[in-house]
Write a protein that holds these residues in place. Structure first.
Motif, short mmCIF file in Angstrom:
data_model
loop_
_atom_site.label_atom_id
_atom_site.label_comp_id
_atom_site.label_asym_id
_atom_site.label_seq_id
_atom_site.Cartn_x
_atom_site.Cartn_y
_atom_site.Cartn_z
N ILE A 1 -5.31 8.36 8.07
CA ILE A 1 -4.11 9.17 8.26
C ILE A 1 -3.25 8.57 9.37
O ILE A 1 -3.77 8.22 10.43
N THR A 2 -1.95 8.51 9.11
CA THR A 2 -0.98 8.14 10.13
C THR A 2 -0.17 9.37 10.49
O THR A 2 0.31 10.08 9.60
N ILE A 3 -0.04 9.61 11.79
CA ILE A 3 0.83 10.69 12.25
C ILE A 3 2.19 10.05 12.55
O ILE A 3 2.30 9.22 13.46
N ALA A 4 3.21 10.42 11.79
CA ALA A 4 4.52 9.76 11.88
C ALA A 4 5.46 10.52 12.81
O ALA A 4 6.52 11.01 12.40
N PHE A 5 5.05 10.64 14.02
CA PHE A 5 5.95 11.15 15.05
C PHE A 5 5.44 10.59 16.37
O PHE A 5 4.28 10.24 16.48
N PRO A 6 6.30 10.48 17.35
CA PRO A 6 5.86 9.88 18.62
C PRO A 6 4.71 10.65 19.26
O PRO A 6 4.69 11.87 19.27
N PHE A 7 3.78 9.89 19.78
CA PHE A 7 2.59 10.44 20.41
C PHE A 7 2.92 10.92 21.82
O PHE A 7 3.60 10.24 22.58
N SER A 8 2.44 12.09 22.17
CA SER A 8 2.58 12.63 23.52
C SER A 8 1.23 12.58 24.21
O SER A 8 0.22 13.01 23.65
N ILE A 9 1.20 12.10 25.41
CA ILE A 9 -0.05 12.04 26.18
C ILE A 9 -0.67 13.42 26.35
O ILE A 9 -1.88 13.55 26.51
N THR B 1 -5.74 6.48 -0.88
CA THR B 1 -6.71 6.82 0.16
C THR B 1 -6.10 6.94 1.55
O THR B 1 -6.80 7.33 2.49
N ALA B 2 -4.82 6.61 1.71
CA ALA B 2 -4.17 6.66 3.02
C ALA B 2 -2.92 7.52 2.92
O ALA B 2 -2.15 7.40 1.96
N ILE B 3 -2.72 8.37 3.92
CA ILE B 3 -1.56 9.27 3.90
C ILE B 3 -0.87 9.28 5.26
O ILE B 3 -1.40 8.79 6.26
N THR B 4 0.32 9.86 5.26
CA THR B 4 1.10 10.06 6.47
C THR B 4 1.38 11.56 6.60
O THR B 4 1.62 12.23 5.60
N GLU C 1 0.86 -1.19 0.00
CA GLU C 1 0.00 0.00 0.00
C GLU C 1 0.89 1.24 0.00
O GLU C 1 1.82 1.33 0.80
N LEU C 2 0.62 2.16 -0.89
CA LEU C 2 1.34 3.42 -0.91
C LEU C 2 0.65 4.38 0.06
O LEU C 2 -0.54 4.67 -0.08
N ARG C 3 1.40 4.82 1.06
CA ARG C 3 0.89 5.78 2.05
C ARG C 3 1.86 6.96 2.03
O ARG C 3 2.79 7.04 2.84
N PRO C 4 1.69 7.87 1.08
CA PRO C 4 2.65 8.96 0.92
C PRO C 4 2.68 9.90 2.12
O PRO C 4 1.67 10.09 2.80
N HIS C 5 3.85 10.47 2.34
CA HIS C 5 4.03 11.43 3.43
C HIS C 5 3.79 12.82 2.86
O HIS C 5 4.42 13.23 1.90
#
Length: 105
Positions: A74-82, A53-56, A30-34
């Protein structure tokens, strides 16, 4: 005062999108472009036109920006902060949102 200008060879950019899509299909991926670099609804549409249909993205703000433009995966490509939990939950209630974590705890 000078302002930044984005210059794009539109035909070359669209051809690159198609080439990467074909390459990912040939590899059964699957291509999930940034979208970090362009951060543009208009350029995002070029990807939609190729049935992507899917992105970063690289921030919660960018996820919100593209969710408002109709992106549903959507994917958020950075570490999640509480500390950002409420914003992430708000967006995740509207779309399929993925986040990265450094530690399960």
């Amino acid at each position: 005062m000078k302002f930044p200008i984005l210059r794009i060879d539109i035909e070359k950019a669209k051809a690159n999108i198609e080439r990467m899509l074909n390459k990912s299909k040939n590899l059964n991926l699957e291509l999930r472009p940034h979208f970090k670099t362009h951060q543009s609804h208009e350029i995002g549409q070029w990807f939609k036109n190729n049935n992507i249909t899917a992105i970063t993205v690289s921030s919660i703000a960018m996820a919100e920006y593209f969710a408002k433009d109709g992106w549903k995966d959507i994917t958020i490509a950075f570490p999640f902060s509480i500390l950002d939990a409420n914003m992430v939950i708000q967006i995740a209630n509207q779309i399929s949102l993925k986040i990265l974590v450094d530690d399960l705890d």
